[in-house]
Design an enzyme around this catalytic site. Structure first.
Site, mmCIF file in Angstrom:
data_model
loop_
_atom_site.group_PDB
_atom_site.id
_atom_site.type_symbol
_atom_site.label_atom_id
_atom_site.label_comp_id
_atom_site.label_asym_id
_atom_site.label_seq_id
_atom_site.Cartn_x
_atom_site.Cartn_y
_atom_site.Cartn_z
ATOM 1 N N VAL A 101 1.891 -1.298 -6.207
ATOM 2 C CA VAL A 101 0.428 -1.315 -6.246
ATOM 3 C C VAL A 101 -0.022 -1.857 -7.600
ATOM 4 O O VAL A 101 0.468 -1.421 -8.646
ATOM 5 C CB VAL A 101 -0.148 0.093 -6.014
ATOM 6 N N LYS A 118 -1.833 -3.698 -2.752
ATOM 7 C CA LYS A 118 -0.548 -3.093 -2.393
ATOM 8 C C LYS A 118 0.310 -4.171 -1.729
ATOM 9 O O LYS A 118 -0.029 -4.668 -0.653
ATOM 10 C CB LYS A 118 -0.786 -1.919 -1.439
ATOM 11 N N GLY A 142 1.799 1.196 -9.968
ATOM 12 C CA GLY A 142 2.948 2.010 -9.595
ATOM 13 C C GLY A 142 3.844 1.287 -8.611
ATOM 14 O O GLY A 142 3.432 0.316 -7.953
ATOM 15 N N ASP A 167 2.587 12.114 6.438
ATOM 16 C CA ASP A 167 3.121 12.122 5.071
ATOM 17 C C ASP A 167 2.104 12.700 4.088
ATOM 18 O O ASP A 167 1.917 12.177 2.997
ATOM 19 C CB ASP A 167 3.524 10.700 4.652
ATOM 20 N N GLY A 179 6.604 2.066 -5.384
ATOM 21 C CA GLY A 179 7.151 3.022 -4.434
ATOM 22 C C GLY A 179 8.332 2.446 -3.681
ATOM 23 O O GLY A 179 8.819 1.348 -3.990
ATOM 24 N N GLY A 180 8.806 3.190 -2.680
ATOM 25 C CA GLY A 180 9.967 2.749 -1.927
ATOM 26 C C GLY A 180 9.698 1.538 -1.057
ATOM 27 O O GLY A 180 10.594 0.734 -0.813
ATOM 28 N N MET A 181 8.446 1.382 -0.587
ATOM 29 C CA MET A 181 8.116 0.264 0.297
ATOM 30 C C MET A 181 7.300 -0.819 -0.385
ATOM 31 O O MET A 181 7.385 -1.980 0.006
ATOM 32 C CB MET A 181 7.333 0.767 1.520
ATOM 33 N N ALA A 182 6.490 -0.439 -1.380
ATOM 34 C CA ALA A 182 5.549 -1.412 -1.928
ATOM 35 C C ALA A 182 5.236 -1.112 -3.387
ATOM 36 O O ALA A 182 5.572 -0.049 -3.911
ATOM 37 C CB ALA A 182 4.260 -1.415 -1.103
#
Length: 499
Positions: free
Chosen positions: A36, A50, A29, A145, A31-34
């Site tokens: 995986v 990650k 997947g 979060d 995401g906004g920062m990293a």
């Protein structure tokens, strides 16, 4: 082939080897920062890796926050927190974490795939999450979060709490600083105090657990908004609706737990994750929760009085209001000496008349409340017009004062690409000083006697109230530059409209 350059960059890593030992097998997947990945060590051990995005890795603060995840999880040492086994930097300079590879799906994906989650299963998931948070809060770690996508359900029936990357740590994370007023988290699950950018504690995570349970049980978020600004204002200023009002099929005990977790007032929210978990365990054990007593609005005892004080409760229908008066006691001798219908007829008539009287009184009260609201709206509209005239008549004086107290170096230019409504043209010739905000353009959003936000008409944009270097409170981030809040009218969120 995807047109997304970030996705293309992440996909290009598949088949490469990190540090000569981790082979990237597939992309799990992004995401906004990293991103995986699933990877295999050269000795055959499978894991998840990650990797921070290169454009994020240039920020020292974000790199430190990313690396903090390993530190936070290592301090926890809880089996329900995803295990981080290594931390390193790739050949292109991007930091990465090596974590245990999980088999299963997130709570959010499970709920979406199956059309919901059974109530007791959700309680068991929440109990495990609260157990992890209880340990974290004891170490001074606030997750910040918690949401359905960060709670992972393993194929073996276990639960894992993911993503401690933005956790606030009391110890060991001093190299990570959050700017005052910055919001870290996912908006629909953030507590009011977290949205305001102030100091938070473990009760912010408790709110997020309640918001997660609300989302799964009700099939909707705590608050809904057509824009992010509208949602932000609602989350920051309005209490959560009672769960039973949007999900009547949920048991009263669970409604009471979720409602307390979502309490707007910190003093009414669960004080600790352990207290909330104890209530959940009692419900799972079929005993009533002492920390969250069942409120009158969700009691099943129909003989008790029906409260209509709460703003989220509906008034009883006439047929419901008639039920209590109709339960009457008949003397034994009347049963022996006269027919049942004859003995009950006077009471039935009284009950019917009483019901109509109650209905008429409720209608009168509702009419008075609406009339008063209309009158207040009319007065406010008149005040707005008066305010507009006063500001117009005093605009030249304000401009002159601003010109006399400012220097050419303090002038600002209007941004051409800043998000938000375009400022109206000034009514006088441009001066080398910042002009005042257009009349009636901004209002102050009131919360607990304070003004955390400035808003524009129809709640289209919201700007935080900050204190500038001179100690003056201003609306920051507006296209007009910092606007002093002195003189701006208050805006009450309960109105949900500008005019």
């Amino acid at each position: 082939m995807s047109d997304d350059p970030q996705l293309a960059h992440c996909t290009a890593r598949i088949g490469t080897v990190l540090r000569g030992k981790w082979r990237i097998d597939s992309l799990i997947g992004v995401g906004g920062m990293a991103a995986v990945y699933e990877a295999t060590h050269r000795i055959g051990r499978r894991c998840a890796i990650k990797i921070l995005h290169p454009e994020i890795a240039v920020s020292k603060e974000l790199r430190a926050r990313f690396e903090q995840e390993a530190l936070a999880v290592n301090q926890l040492g809880h089996p329900a927190a995803v295990n981080v086994v290594d931390i390193d930097t790739s050949e292109d300079g991007s930091p990465f974490l090596v974590m245990e590879l999980l088999d299963g799906e997130s709570l959010g994906k499970r709920a979406h795939r199956s059309g919901g989650i059974e109530e007791r299963e959700l309680l068991r998931v929440a109990s495990t999450v609260l157990e992890v948070l209880d340990v974290a809060h004891g170490l001074g770690i606030v997750h910040r979060d918690i949401k359905p996508d960060n709670l992972f359900l393993t194929s073996s029936g276990g639960v894992k709490v993911l993503d401690f990357g933005i956790a606030r740590m009391r110890q060991g994370g001093s190299n990570v600083r959050t700017r005052i007023g910055a919001m870290l988290g996912t908006l629909p699950y953030m507590s009011p105090e977290q949205i305001a950018g102030g100091e938070i504690d473990g009760r912010a995570d408790i709110f997020a657990v309640g918001a997660t349970m609300f989302r799964i049980l009700a099939g909707r978020r705590v608050h809904e908004g057509s824009t992010e600004s509208e949602l932000l204002i609602k989350m920051a200023t309005q209490p959560a609706p009672a769960l039973r009002t949007v999900a009547p099929s949920v048991s009263p005990e669970v409604c009471a737990i979720v409602d307390r977790a979502l309490a707007f007032d910190l003093s009414r929210r669960y004080p600790t994750a352990r207290a909330m978990r104890e209530d959940i365990e009692r419900v799972l054990g079929a005993s009533a929760p002492p920390h969250a007593p069942t409120p009158a609005s969700i009691r099943a005892d129909v003989s008790s009085a029906i409260s209509v004080d709460g703003p989220t409760m509906a008034a009883p229908a006439p047929s419901q209001a008639m039920q209590a008066p109709m339960v009457v006691s008949v003397p034994p001798q009347s049963v022996a000496t006269s027919p049942q219908a004859d003995s009950n007829s006077p009471f039935l008539m009284i009950a019917v008349i009483g019901s109509f009287v109650v209905a008429a009184l409720l209608a009168a009260v509702l009419f008075v409340v609406r009339s008063r609201g209309s009158a207040e709206d009319a007065r406010e509209s008149a005040d707005d017009e008066t305010s507009q005239e006063d500001k117009a008549s005093g605009s030249s004086r304000t401009m002159a004062t601003s010109s006399s107290t400012s220097t050419p170096s303090s002038s600002t230019s209007t941004p051409s690409s800043t998000a938000g409504p375009s400022p109206t043209s000034p009514t006088a010739a441009p001066l080398p000083t910042r002009r005042p905000a257009p009349n009636g353009k901004y209002r102050l959003l009131m919360k607990d006697g304070k003004y955390p936000f400035c808003v524009t008409s129809k709640l289209k944009y919201a700007y935080p109230v900050r204190t500038n270097d001179e100690g003056v409170k201003v609306c920051s981030g507006t296209p007009d530059g910092p606007i002093p809040i002195d003189g701006l009218k208050a805006y009450h969120p309960s109105e949900l409209q500008w005019e």
